[in-house]
Design a protein around this motif. Structure first.
Motif, PDB file in Angstrom:
ATOM      1  N   GLN A 173       8.029  10.924  -7.923  1.00 50.45           N
ATOM      2  CA  GLN A 173       8.306  12.145  -7.164  1.00 50.45           C
ATOM      3  C   GLN A 173       9.534  11.971  -6.267  1.00 50.45           C
ATOM      4  O   GLN A 173      10.439  12.805  -6.252  1.00 50.45           O
ATOM      5  N   TYR A 174       9.556  10.865  -5.538  1.00 50.79           N
ATOM      6  CA  TYR A 174      10.690  10.598  -4.645  1.00 50.79           C
ATOM      7  C   TYR A 174      11.964  10.354  -5.458  1.00 50.79           C
ATOM      8  O   TYR A 174      13.033  10.887  -5.147  1.00 50.79           O
ATOM      9  N   THR A 175      11.847   9.538  -6.500  1.00 57.61           N
ATOM     10  CA  THR A 175      13.010   9.177  -7.320  1.00 57.61           C
ATOM     11  C   THR A 175      13.674  10.403  -7.935  1.00 57.61           C
ATOM     12  O   THR A 175      14.905  10.502  -7.977  1.00 57.61           O
ATOM     13  N   GLU A 176      12.863  11.339  -8.420  1.00 55.78           N
ATOM     14  CA  GLU A 176      13.415  12.546  -9.040  1.00 55.78           C
ATOM     15  C   GLU A 176      14.214  13.367  -8.029  1.00 55.78           C
ATOM     16  O   GLU A 176      15.294  13.881  -8.343  1.00 55.78           O
ATOM     17  N   SER A 177      13.691  13.489  -6.809  1.00 57.75           N
ATOM     18  CA  SER A 177      14.395  14.252  -5.774  1.00 57.75           C
ATOM     19  C   SER A 177      15.676  13.534  -5.351  1.00 57.75           C
ATOM     20  O   SER A 177      16.721  14.163  -5.155  1.00 57.75           O
ATOM     21  N   TYR A 178      15.591  12.221  -5.225  1.00 53.11           N
ATOM     22  CA  TYR A 178      16.770  11.430  -4.839  1.00 53.11           C
ATOM     23  C   TYR A 178      17.861  11.574  -5.898  1.00 53.11           C
ATOM     24  O   TYR A 178      19.030  11.831  -5.583  1.00 53.11           O
ATOM     25  N   ASN A 179      17.477  11.413  -7.164  1.00 54.38           N
ATOM     26  CA  ASN A 179      18.452  11.489  -8.257  1.00 54.38           C
ATOM     27  C   ASN A 179      19.059  12.880  -8.382  1.00 54.38           C
ATOM     28  O   ASN A 179      20.242  13.029  -8.709  1.00 54.38           O
ATOM     29  N   ILE A 203       0.848  -1.187   0.000  1.00 56.85           N
ATOM     30  CA  ILE A 203       0.000   0.000   0.000  1.00 56.85           C
ATOM     31  C   ILE A 203       0.883   1.236   0.000  1.00 56.85           C
ATOM     32  O   ILE A 203       1.723   1.416   0.868  1.00 56.85           O
ATOM     33  N   LYS A 204       0.723   2.055  -0.984  1.00 58.20           N
ATOM     34  CA  LYS A 204       1.543   3.256  -1.071  1.00 58.20           C
ATOM     35  C   LYS A 204       1.015   4.321  -0.123  1.00 58.20           C
ATOM     36  O   LYS A 204      -0.172   4.625  -0.091  1.00 58.20           O
ATOM     37  N   LYS A 205       1.928   4.842   0.646  1.00 56.89           N
ATOM     38  CA  LYS A 205       1.551   5.899   1.570  1.00 56.89           C
ATOM     39  C   LYS A 205       1.506   7.213   0.814  1.00 56.89           C
ATOM     40  O   LYS A 205       2.381   7.521   0.035  1.00 56.89           O
ATOM     41  N   ARG A 206       0.492   7.955   1.028  1.00 54.50           N
ATOM     42  CA  ARG A 206       0.392   9.251   0.364  1.00 54.50           C
ATOM     43  C   ARG A 206      -0.090  10.284   1.372  1.00 54.50           C
ATOM     44  O   ARG A 206      -1.116  10.108   2.006  1.00 54.50           O
ATOM     45  N   LEU A 207       0.696  11.276   1.513  1.00 57.28           N
ATOM     46  CA  LEU A 207       0.351  12.341   2.445  1.00 57.28           C
ATOM     47  C   LEU A 207      -0.058  13.558   1.636  1.00 57.28           C
ATOM     48  O   LEU A 207       0.697  14.060   0.814  1.00 57.28           O
ATOM     49  N   THR A 208      -1.261  14.001   1.820  1.00 60.72           N
ATOM     50  CA  THR A 208      -1.758  15.162   1.084  1.00 60.72           C
ATOM     51  C   THR A 208      -1.678  16.398   1.963  1.00 60.72           C
ATOM     52  O   THR A 208      -2.189  16.413   3.076  1.00 60.72           O
ATOM     53  N   ASN A 256      -3.700  22.166  -3.565  1.00 58.26           N
ATOM     54  CA  ASN A 256      -3.450  20.823  -3.037  1.00 58.26           C
ATOM     55  C   ASN A 256      -2.088  20.316  -3.517  1.00 58.26           C
ATOM     56  O   ASN A 256      -1.813  20.297  -4.718  1.00 58.26           O
ATOM     57  N   LEU A 257      -1.255  19.908  -2.582  1.00 59.02           N
ATOM     58  CA  LEU A 257       0.052  19.336  -2.917  1.00 59.02           C
ATOM     59  C   LEU A 257       0.101  17.893  -2.426  1.00 59.02           C
ATOM     60  O   LEU A 257      -0.161  17.628  -1.256  1.00 59.02           O
ATOM     61  N   ASN A 258       0.424  16.987  -3.312  1.00 63.03           N
ATOM     62  CA  ASN A 258       0.519  15.573  -2.941  1.00 63.03           C
ATOM     63  C   ASN A 258       1.970  15.187  -2.662  1.00 63.03           C
ATOM     64  O   ASN A 258       2.805  15.178  -3.563  1.00 63.03           O
ATOM     65  N   PHE A 259       2.244  14.884  -1.423  1.00 63.77           N
ATOM     66  CA  PHE A 259       3.596  14.496  -1.006  1.00 63.77           C
ATOM     67  C   PHE A 259       3.630  12.973  -0.897  1.00 63.77           C
ATOM     68  O   PHE A 259       3.087  12.392   0.036  1.00 63.77           O
ATOM     69  N   ASN A 260       4.253  12.329  -1.872  1.00 61.66           N
ATOM     70  CA  ASN A 260       4.263  10.868  -1.938  1.00 61.66           C
ATOM     71  C   ASN A 260       5.476  10.304  -1.200  1.00 61.66           C
ATOM     72  O   ASN A 260       6.614  10.521  -1.603  1.00 61.66           O
TER      73      ASN A 260
END
Length: 235
Positions: A106-112, A2-7, A95-99
């Motif tokens: 979204q996470y991968t782009e920031s990590y890279n 289950i993917k956690k998604r914080l809105t 609304n901003l979706n923080f995955n």
């Protein structure tokens, strides 16, 4: 999974939108977070450790600050999103979706993004990666190969070279990348006068680890023994 998604629901006045992060702010944030991650990498013990453990610690340092960069990147889009955002009671609702899922784009782009910056500007990361990549796993995780290896060791202690050879051969058959087994197999072949096979075993070890000290030292010795044996047999 289950993917956690914080809105994150941001309700802001139009007059405050000018304070949203711009590209320069994001660059500064990337720099600051990357420098912190670099300090983390600098604290990693990189010698006398398995390659996988070093890489895991490096990822941990970058991951530690990726979430903050991810959030900062989201906030930098507030200004643009507000242009089409609905208005509620005279206020823009964005609304901003923080995955938080680490497999998300979204996470991968920031990590890279952080990793790229660090590879250019963090000497500690370059050093850690180079050391990790240069490590060759000389041992094996194959339990059967390890079992045959230990049997060969016991046979070698008794100077039963034939039995040792049988078990080392079984070990490298189970795990062809087992450099220690190839090295010791070469030694055993040399003990029984099978110099060509000894040289072949050392060369196979070198294919796995070109900097292996044992095969580099023993190949010339095997050739010397081979030459001496040829001269002796020609008498």
């Amino acid at each position: 999974m289950i993917k956690k998604r914080l809105t994150i629901l941001i309700i802001c006045l139009i007059s405050f939108l000018g304070f949203a992060q711009k590209n320069e702010d994001k660059k500064k944030l990337t720099q600051e977070l990357s420098e912190n991650a670099c300090k983390c990498v600098d604290s990693i013990e990189i010698f006398n450790r398995n390659k996988s453990d070093v890489i895991k610690d490096i990822h941990g340092c970058i991951d530690k600050y990726t979430g903050a960069l991810q959030l900062g990147s989201l906030l930098s889009t507030v200004d643009e999103l507000s242009k089409t955002a609905p208005e509620v009671n005279g206020k823009k609702q964005v609304n901003l979706n923080f995955n938080t899922d680490k497999d998300s784009k979204q996470y991968t782009e920031s990590y890279n993004e952080m990793e790229r910056y660090m590879m250019k500007n963090c000497p500690s990361l370059k050093k850690a990666v180079n050391v990790a990549e240069s490590k060759i796993e000389k041992v094996t995780k194959n339990e059967e190969a390890l079992d045959f290896y230990h049997k060969a060791i016991e046979a070698s202690k008794k100077e039963d070279w034939i039995e040792a050879i049988k078990n080392y051969e079984k070990a490298v058959k189970k795990d062809p990348s087992y450099t220690y087994a190839w090295d010791n197999l070469g030694i055993c072949y040399r003990r029984v006068g099978e110099f060509d096979k000894a040289i072949d075993a050392y060369k196979k070890s070198l294919k796995i680890d070109p900097k292996g000290k044992m095969p580099l030292q023993n190949i010339p010795i095997a050739y010397i023994y081979k030459k001496g044996n040829v001269v002796k047999n020609s008498w």
